[in-house]
Design a protein around this motif. Sequence first.
Motif, mmCIF file in Angstrom:
data_model
loop_
_atom_site.group_PDB
_atom_site.id
_atom_site.type_symbol
_atom_site.label_atom_id
_atom_site.label_comp_id
_atom_site.label_asym_id
_atom_site.label_seq_id
_atom_site.Cartn_x
_atom_site.Cartn_y
_atom_site.Cartn_z
ATOM 1 N N PRO A 197 -18.529 20.297 33.003
ATOM 2 C CA PRO A 197 -17.269 19.266 32.312
ATOM 3 C C PRO A 197 -17.414 19.349 31.040
ATOM 4 N N GLU A 198 -16.346 19.261 30.382
ATOM 5 C CA GLU A 198 -16.354 19.079 28.645
ATOM 6 C C GLU A 198 -15.863 17.635 28.656
ATOM 7 N N TYR A 199 -16.736 16.743 27.708
ATOM 8 C CA TYR A 199 -16.193 15.606 27.689
ATOM 9 C C TYR A 199 -14.951 15.507 27.087
ATOM 10 N N LEU A 200 -14.485 16.322 25.939
ATOM 11 C CA LEU A 200 -13.132 16.165 25.430
ATOM 12 C C LEU A 200 -12.142 16.651 26.452
ATOM 13 N N HIS A 201 -12.458 17.648 27.201
ATOM 14 C CA HIS A 201 -11.268 18.001 28.217
ATOM 15 C C HIS A 201 -10.998 16.951 29.334
ATOM 16 N N GLU A 202 -11.616 15.934 29.384
ATOM 17 C CA GLU A 202 -11.387 15.065 30.393
ATOM 18 C C GLU A 202 -10.819 13.756 29.702
ATOM 19 N N HIS B 217 -4.539 17.364 21.819
ATOM 20 C CA HIS B 217 -5.052 18.662 22.267
ATOM 21 C C HIS B 217 -6.593 18.881 21.999
ATOM 22 N N ASP B 218 -7.093 20.065 22.235
ATOM 23 C CA ASP B 218 -8.511 20.082 22.138
ATOM 24 C C ASP B 218 -9.263 20.469 20.823
ATOM 25 N N VAL B 219 -9.307 19.131 20.095
ATOM 26 C CA VAL B 219 -9.793 19.208 18.833
ATOM 27 C C VAL B 219 -11.242 19.437 18.498
ATOM 28 N N ASP B 220 -12.126 19.384 19.560
ATOM 29 C CA ASP B 220 -13.445 19.854 19.642
ATOM 30 C C ASP B 220 -14.217 19.173 18.411
ATOM 31 N N ILE B 221 -14.109 18.181 18.186
ATOM 32 C CA ILE B 221 -14.981 17.316 17.328
ATOM 33 C C ILE B 221 -16.428 17.119 17.492
ATOM 34 N N ILE C 263 -20.636 19.184 25.269
ATOM 35 C CA ILE C 263 -20.723 17.843 24.376
ATOM 36 C C ILE C 263 -19.657 18.088 23.309
ATOM 37 N N ASN C 264 -18.990 17.087 23.183
ATOM 38 C CA ASN C 264 -18.150 17.190 21.646
ATOM 39 C C ASN C 264 -17.431 15.729 21.818
ATOM 40 N N ASP C 265 -16.304 15.680 20.914
ATOM 41 C CA ASP C 265 -15.563 14.430 20.962
ATOM 42 C C ASP C 265 -14.144 14.710 20.465
HETATM 43 MG MG MG Z 1 -12.875 21.707 23.902
#
Ligand code: MG
Length: 402
Positions: A230-235, A268-272, A260-262
């Motif tokens: 799982p990707e945190y932000l994708h959820e 959208h998928d900003v991947d902070i 792990i990201n935020d």
């Molecule tokens: Mg992402």
Amino acid sequence: MTACGGAYSPEVRRKYFISGPQWAAAYNGSALFHAPTRPAIGFEEVIRKYGEIGVQYWCTHDTDVIATSALGRPEQAEILGRIKAALDKYGVRCSMVTAETFYDAVWAAGPAAESPDVREYAKFRVRNNVEIGHELGANFAVYWPGSLGYYVQGAVEETSTLRWYAEALNAACEHDIEIARRKNRPTLKHCLEAKPFEPQAEILLPTSDAMLAFISSGLLTHPEMVGLNPEYLHELMWGAAPRAVLARALLAGKLFHLDINDGYRLKHDVDIGVGLVNPLDWLNVLILLRSHNYTGPFNLDYKPPRTTSQFGVFEVSFPTAVDRFITLWEMAGEAIADPIIKEATDALKAGGAPSGDPRAGQGDAQAITAAHRELLTLHELIAHRLVQILIGAHRGRVFSIG
Ligand code: MG
Ligand code: XLS
Ligand code: MG
């Protein structure tokens, strides 16, 4: 950075199963409406920098390091040799490899397209990826089926597409079993990663839960080898509570790997970088993972912002992301051991104080409600306590009152 203080040493950082993707460090700032802001950078430099920072593991897409045209060709072996030398030299290990099945024009109709040639090519790519993984000493393979979907409805028959996608995964698992036997290595953990939208308008496996259903659908020949990344932000992107998603994956025994990201809900998928947007939620996620002894990788799948320079990527972006993660992980330990939270949680589990009203134990709704009324206030008290732990307020901080 020096003025900020609080940095962990590379030795401490190396104790965590933290991985840094090639693509995260090499992200040059480009996007649909954005030109690059940073120069290109190769794997030798990225691995060297990860080694210096104390990011103990490195991971990559096949095409981050090998041109599409060179995959499976002699040039691949030569590049893998150089990667192994760089990993050895800088004391970094490869944890995971992932096949890019979304970017190249060959995936215009996705990796499970109608055309048998495309599907055979997809099988070659995932089998080749497994070979790369074993060669580099990885234990995980990730699949993000980002192009498994469409823009316009009707032309694609979803059940066939999903069957074809399963065939590719089966090819990867079967090839893995063979190579693992030959190399006397454990098979890889094959991890599916969901994202609800991007790059397609509709994605056939948009959430981790959809993937859990897919894993147990009967289409996979080796469902025991397949789990989730799982990707945190994708959820968050579909409006989920990431912690609840992870709890469902844990219950299914399928939480193999975690990106792990935020970022923000329903965007959208900003991947902070991890913890920069939702530190309290992250604390809660890590409390769950720590208390369930999650031992898989924490993969820094984020994008250093376009405003960060190339120098800043390794001097600020990665070290601070790693250190926020470690601090939150430590706080999670503190929260788990916190006597106040423990007492409140134990009290909640013990149930409503016996009010002396025997009807409470006899299924009388009113009596049960009355017995729990005061007790349930502890939910809010626990939430307050978690915020105190997060911001250090319980350490007697004073600012304007004194
Ligand atoms: Mg992402
Ligand atoms: C894209 C994904 C991707 C995967 C690996 O949104 O996060 O980076 O993690 O292909
Ligand atoms: Mg990811």
